[in-house]
Design a protein around this motif. Sequence first.
Motif, PDB file in Angstrom:
ATOM      1  N   ASN A  15       0.838  -1.206   0.000  1.00 34.24           N
ATOM      2  CA  ASN A  15       0.000   0.000   0.000  1.00 34.24           C
ATOM      3  C   ASN A  15       0.872   1.254   0.000  1.00 34.24           C
ATOM      4  O   ASN A  15       0.606   2.204  -0.728  1.00 34.24           O
ATOM      5  CB  ASN A  15      -0.922   0.022   1.229  1.00 34.24           C
ATOM      6  N   ARG A  16       1.910   1.224   0.830  1.00 29.11           N
ATOM      7  CA  ARG A  16       2.814   2.364   0.934  1.00 29.11           C
ATOM      8  C   ARG A  16       3.490   2.622  -0.407  1.00 29.11           C
ATOM      9  O   ARG A  16       3.585   3.761  -0.867  1.00 29.11           O
ATOM     10  CB  ARG A  16       3.853   2.091   2.014  1.00 29.11           C
ATOM     11  N   ARG A  17       3.955   1.544  -1.050  1.00 25.40           N
ATOM     12  CA  ARG A  17       4.606   1.663  -2.357  1.00 25.40           C
ATOM     13  C   ARG A  17       3.648   2.273  -3.386  1.00 25.40           C
ATOM     14  O   ARG A  17       4.037   3.129  -4.180  1.00 25.40           O
ATOM     15  CB  ARG A  17       5.098   0.286  -2.823  1.00 25.40           C
ATOM     16  N   ARG A  18       2.383   1.845  -3.338  1.00 29.59           N
ATOM     17  CA  ARG A  18       1.390   2.365  -4.289  1.00 29.59           C
ATOM     18  C   ARG A  18       1.132   3.855  -4.056  1.00 29.59           C
ATOM     19  O   ARG A  18       0.967   4.613  -5.018  1.00 29.59           O
ATOM     20  CB  ARG A  18       0.093   1.554  -4.210  1.00 29.59           C
ATOM     21  N   VAL A  19       1.108   4.271  -2.799  1.00 33.79           N
ATOM     22  CA  VAL A  19       0.913   5.694  -2.488  1.00 33.79           C
ATOM     23  C   VAL A  19       2.106   6.512  -2.991  1.00 33.79           C
ATOM     24  O   VAL A  19       1.930   7.569  -3.607  1.00 33.79           O
ATOM     25  CB  VAL A  19       0.699   5.923  -0.969  1.00 33.79           C
ATOM     26  N   VAL A  20       3.322   6.024  -2.751  1.00 34.10           N
ATOM     27  CA  VAL A  20       4.527   6.741  -3.196  1.00 34.10           C
ATOM     28  C   VAL A  20       4.546   6.850  -4.727  1.00 34.10           C
ATOM     29  O   VAL A  20       4.823   7.916  -5.279  1.00 34.10           O
ATOM     30  CB  VAL A  20       5.817   6.060  -2.667  1.00 34.10           C
ATOM     31  N   ASP A  21       4.224   5.753  -5.419  1.00 34.65           N
ATOM     32  CA  ASP A  21       4.170   5.769  -6.892  1.00 34.65           C
ATOM     33  C   ASP A  21       3.129   6.761  -7.402  1.00 34.65           C
ATOM     34  O   ASP A  21       3.386   7.525  -8.331  1.00 34.65           O
ATOM     35  CB  ASP A  21       3.850   4.373  -7.447  1.00 34.65           C
ATOM     36  N   ALA A  22       1.946   6.725  -6.789  1.00 37.47           N
ATOM     37  CA  ALA A  22       0.873   7.639  -7.197  1.00 37.47           C
ATOM     38  C   ALA A  22       1.283   9.092  -6.947  1.00 37.47           C
ATOM     39  O   ALA A  22       1.039   9.965  -7.780  1.00 37.47           O
ATOM     40  CB  ALA A  22      -0.424   7.313  -6.455  1.00 37.47           C
ATOM     41  N   ALA A  23       1.933   9.336  -5.812  1.00 39.70           N
ATOM     42  CA  ALA A  23       2.391  10.695  -5.486  1.00 39.70           C
ATOM     43  C   ALA A  23       3.434  11.158  -6.494  1.00 39.70           C
ATOM     44  O   ALA A  23       3.377  12.293  -6.977  1.00 39.70           O
ATOM     45  CB  ALA A  23       2.974  10.737  -4.072  1.00 39.70           C
ATOM     46  N   ALA A  24       4.370  10.278  -6.842  1.00 42.62           N
ATOM     47  CA  ALA A  24       5.413  10.631  -7.808  1.00 42.62           C
ATOM     48  C   ALA A  24       4.779  11.059  -9.132  1.00 42.62           C
ATOM     49  O   ALA A  24       5.229  11.997  -9.776  1.00 42.62           O
ATOM     50  CB  ALA A  24       6.374   9.466  -8.008  1.00 42.62           C
ATOM     51  N   ARG A  25       3.705  10.374  -9.519  1.00 43.95           N
ATOM     52  CA  ARG A  25       3.011  10.709 -10.773  1.00 43.95           C
ATOM     53  C   ARG A  25       2.164  11.983 -10.631  1.00 43.95           C
ATOM     54  O   ARG A  25       2.293  12.910 -11.438  1.00 43.95           O
ATOM     55  CB  ARG A  25       2.132   9.524 -11.191  1.00 43.95           C
ATOM     56  N   GLN A  54       1.155   5.949   7.629  1.00 46.51           N
ATOM     57  CA  GLN A  54       2.278   5.630   6.754  1.00 46.51           C
ATOM     58  C   GLN A  54       3.298   6.769   6.638  1.00 46.51           C
ATOM     59  O   GLN A  54       4.482   6.522   6.486  1.00 46.51           O
ATOM     60  CB  GLN A  54       1.752   5.333   5.335  1.00 46.51           C
ATOM     61  N   PHE A  55       2.814   8.027   6.649  1.00 47.39           N
ATOM     62  CA  PHE A  55       3.694   9.170   6.373  1.00 47.39           C
ATOM     63  C   PHE A  55       3.506  10.252   7.422  1.00 47.39           C
ATOM     64  O   PHE A  55       2.397  10.536   7.826  1.00 47.39           O
ATOM     65  CB  PHE A  55       3.382   9.750   4.986  1.00 47.39           C
ATOM     66  N   ALA A  56       4.624  10.881   7.810  1.00 48.47           N
ATOM     67  CA  ALA A  56       4.570  11.938   8.815  1.00 48.47           C
ATOM     68  C   ALA A  56       3.819  13.155   8.290  1.00 48.47           C
ATOM     69  O   ALA A  56       3.141  13.850   9.033  1.00 48.47           O
ATOM     70  CB  ALA A  56       5.986  12.329   9.223  1.00 48.47           C
ATOM     71  N   SER A  57       3.952  13.425   6.978  1.00 45.87           N
ATOM     72  CA  SER A  57       3.353  14.618   6.380  1.00 45.87           C
ATOM     73  C   SER A  57       3.407  14.489   4.869  1.00 45.87           C
ATOM     74  O   SER A  57       4.055  13.586   4.333  1.00 45.87           O
ATOM     75  CB  SER A  57       4.154  15.856   6.791  1.00 45.87           C
ATOM     76  N   LYS A  58       2.752  15.424   4.198  1.00 44.65           N
ATOM     77  CA  LYS A  58       2.820  15.463   2.737  1.00 44.65           C
ATOM     78  C   LYS A  58       4.241  15.788   2.275  1.00 44.65           C
ATOM     79  O   LYS A  58       4.699  15.283   1.257  1.00 44.65           O
ATOM     80  CB  LYS A  58       1.825  16.505   2.200  1.00 44.65           C
ATOM     81  N   GLU A  59       4.954  16.591   3.050  1.00 39.98           N
ATOM     82  CA  GLU A  59       6.346  16.937   2.722  1.00 39.98           C
ATOM     83  C   GLU A  59       7.225  15.678   2.790  1.00 39.98           C
ATOM     84  O   GLU A  59       8.090  15.477   1.941  1.00 39.98           O
ATOM     85  CB  GLU A  59       6.912  17.991   3.686  1.00 39.98           C
ATOM     86  N   ALA A  60       6.986  14.850   3.809  1.00 37.61           N
ATOM     87  CA  ALA A  60       7.742  13.596   3.935  1.00 37.61           C
ATOM     88  C   ALA A  60       7.454  12.711   2.723  1.00 37.61           C
ATOM     89  O   ALA A  60       8.353  12.066   2.177  1.00 37.61           O
ATOM     90  CB  ALA A  60       7.376  12.876   5.226  1.00 37.61           C
ATOM     91  N   LEU A  61       6.204  12.694   2.292  1.00 42.64           N
ATOM     92  CA  LEU A  61       5.837  11.918   1.105  1.00 42.64           C
ATOM     93  C   LEU A  61       6.510  12.493  -0.140  1.00 42.64           C
ATOM     94  O   LEU A  61       6.967  11.731  -0.999  1.00 42.64           O
ATOM     95  CB  LEU A  61       4.320  11.890   0.924  1.00 42.64           C
ATOM     96  N   LEU A  62       6.596  13.813  -0.254  1.00 44.88           N
ATOM     97  CA  LEU A  62       7.266  14.428  -1.411  1.00 44.88           C
ATOM     98  C   LEU A  62       8.714  13.944  -1.494  1.00 44.88           C
ATOM     99  O   LEU A  62       9.208  13.633  -2.575  1.00 44.88           O
ATOM    100  CB  LEU A  62       7.217  15.962  -1.336  1.00 44.88           C
ATOM    101  N   THR A  63       9.390  13.853  -0.349  1.00 49.59           N
ATOM    102  CA  THR A  63      10.768  13.360  -0.340  1.00 49.59           C
ATOM    103  C   THR A  63      10.829  11.929  -0.862  1.00 49.59           C
ATOM    104  O   THR A  63      11.626  11.616  -1.749  1.00 49.59           O
ATOM    105  CB  THR A  63      11.368  13.433   1.079  1.00 49.59           C
ATOM    106  N   GLU A  64       9.964  11.066  -0.353  1.00 50.50           N
ATOM    107  CA  GLU A  64       9.955   9.673  -0.817  1.00 50.50           C
ATOM    108  C   GLU A  64       9.580   9.574  -2.293  1.00 50.50           C
ATOM    109  O   GLU A  64      10.145   8.760  -3.026  1.00 50.50           O
ATOM    110  CB  GLU A  64       8.982   8.835   0.010  1.00 50.50           C
ATOM    111  N   ALA A  65       8.622  10.378  -2.708  1.00 49.21           N
ATOM    112  CA  ALA A  65       8.189  10.364  -4.109  1.00 49.21           C
ATOM    113  C   ALA A  65       9.322  10.833  -5.020  1.00 49.21           C
ATOM    114  O   ALA A  65       9.499  10.319  -6.132  1.00 49.21           O
ATOM    115  CB  ALA A  65       6.948  11.242  -4.293  1.00 49.21           C
ATOM    116  N   THR A  66      10.103  11.802  -4.548  1.00 53.86           N
ATOM    117  CA  THR A  66      11.245  12.311  -5.308  1.00 53.86           C
ATOM    118  C   THR A  66      12.303  11.224  -5.465  1.00 53.86           C
ATOM    119  O   THR A  66      12.798  10.974  -6.571  1.00 53.86           O
ATOM    120  CB  THR A  66      11.839  13.554  -4.606  1.00 53.86           C
ATOM    121  N   VAL A  67      12.627  10.554  -4.365  1.00 50.77           N
ATOM    122  CA  VAL A  67      13.593   9.453  -4.401  1.00 50.77           C
ATOM    123  C   VAL A  67      13.106   8.371  -5.367  1.00 50.77           C
ATOM    124  O   VAL A  67      13.869   7.870  -6.206  1.00 50.77           O
ATOM    125  CB  VAL A  67      13.830   8.872  -2.980  1.00 50.77           C
TER     126      VAL A  67
END
Length: 190
Positions: A15-25, A54-67
């Motif tokens: 689920n986490r991977r799917r959220v990161v992928d969706a965010a990256a897109r 799963q994520f501390a914040s949207k900013e934390a997700l942006l970092t993971e999505a960027t990576v």
Amino acid sequence: MGGMGRVSQAQALENRRRVVDAAARLFRERNVQAVSVADLMAEVGLTHGGFYKQFASKEALLTEATVQAFADLAALLADFDARHPGDHRAAQGDLIDYYLSTEHRDDVGAGCPTTGLASNIAGEDLEASARPAYAEGVEMFARWLATDSDEDLATLSTLVGALTLARATAGSDLSERILAAALKALPTQS
């Protein structure tokens, strides 16, 4: 397992991977500010409340999505190399042709994160964790584009600038002319 039991660890990771992928897109397609947590979770069919487990914040997700987006770019670059065993120059030429294509211009969500995430990262605080992740990705790409041992920031800047302008003028004849001019200006092997 019945009812709303706890999600298995494997499922939670998926689920986490799917959220990161969706965010990256989605962050590339729209912008971090324009993508709500609710939009993001709806995109992958998960509840809004699950996000903060799963994520501390949207900013934390942006970092993971960027990576993640730059890891996808690294895989794409490796594919170009694999198509030209032992001939990195030919791989670079092919990548440049693809990069400056109308296909890539129009595929914002899956397109290059160097261009697609630039305005998102520029809008973050200077201390934001996404900035070093982005800078690392940009350096990786510039090293791949190098013709000698040094990074090629000029070629990278030409690619990113041309793609940005071509996307902003898409639908006009100018957009095609920008892509063609950049292609002509770059030392490709084609």
